[in-house]
Motif scaffolding. Structure first.
Motif, PDB file in Angstrom:
ATOM      1  N   LEU A 146     143.286 122.998  -2.619  1.00 48.67           N
ATOM      2  CA  LEU A 146     143.262 121.799  -1.555  1.00 48.67           C
ATOM      3  C   LEU A 146     143.659 121.837  -0.248  1.00 48.67           C
ATOM      4  N   LEU A 147     144.817 122.465  -0.057  1.00 49.16           N
ATOM      5  CA  LEU A 147     145.650 122.571   1.218  1.00 49.16           C
ATOM      6  C   LEU A 147     144.685 123.429   2.093  1.00 49.16           C
ATOM      7  N   LEU A 148     144.104 124.538   1.219  1.00 47.21           N
ATOM      8  CA  LEU A 148     143.285 125.607   1.989  1.00 47.21           C
ATOM      9  C   LEU A 148     141.850 125.146   2.591  1.00 47.21           C
ATOM     10  N   THR A 149     141.544 123.994   1.858  1.00 46.58           N
ATOM     11  CA  THR A 149     140.226 123.511   2.145  1.00 46.58           C
ATOM     12  C   THR A 149     140.438 122.663   3.483  1.00 46.58           C
ATOM     13  N   ALA A 150     141.647 122.033   3.355  1.00 47.25           N
ATOM     14  CA  ALA A 150     141.867 121.048   4.656  1.00 47.25           C
ATOM     15  C   ALA A 150     142.205 122.019   5.888  1.00 47.25           C
ATOM     16  N   CYS A 151     142.372 123.272   5.735  1.00 49.20           N
ATOM     17  CA  CYS A 151     142.353 124.098   7.005  1.00 49.20           C
ATOM     18  C   CYS A 151     141.292 124.286   7.666  1.00 49.20           C
TER      19      CYS A 151
ATOM     20  N   SER B 103     146.515 122.381  -6.140  1.00 52.41           N
ATOM     21  CA  SER B 103     147.213 121.913  -4.631  1.00 52.41           C
ATOM     22  C   SER B 103     147.059 122.706  -3.713  1.00 52.41           C
ATOM     23  N   ALA B 104     147.243 124.248  -3.888  1.00 56.94           N
ATOM     24  CA  ALA B 104     147.276 125.202  -3.060  1.00 56.94           C
ATOM     25  C   ALA B 104     145.607 125.430  -2.376  1.00 56.94           C
TER      26      ALA B 104
ATOM     27  N   THR C 121     148.065 125.712  -8.364  1.00 48.80           N
ATOM     28  CA  THR C 121     146.743 126.327  -8.190  1.00 48.80           C
ATOM     29  C   THR C 121     145.940 125.233  -7.265  1.00 48.80           C
TER      30      THR C 121
END
Length: 78
Positions: free
Chosen positions: A11-16, A8-9, A6
């Motif tokens: 963190l990936l969304l914030t990078a978008c 890591s998901a 959760t």
């Protein structure tokens, strides 16, 4: 294990959402100037919404509300 997935998901969304400025791709130019325009708009001007795209509310409904008058034809069912 599940909290790590959760996290890591998320963190990936914030990078978008990272935005480093709007520039055309290398080797490509900005779109041509619109019909009647004197110059080609900049990327910032192209993504700024106009008043037609985001209109402002022009009236306040609560200030102009009034009591309804009685309706003579509002009869109970037979």
């Amino acid at each position: 294990m599940k909290p790590a997935l959760t996290l890591s998901a998320l963190l990936l969304l914030t990078a978008c959402g990272a935005n480093k400025g709007v520039v055309p791709k290398p080797g490509q130019a900005l779109p041509v100037a619109p019909y009647g325009a004197t110059a080609t708009p900049s990327p910032a001007q192209l993504i700024t919404p106009t008043t037609q795209q985001r209109p402002q509310r022009s009236d306040e409904l609560l200030k102009s509300s009034q009591e309804r008058r009685s309706d003579e034809f509002d009869l109970p069912p037979n």
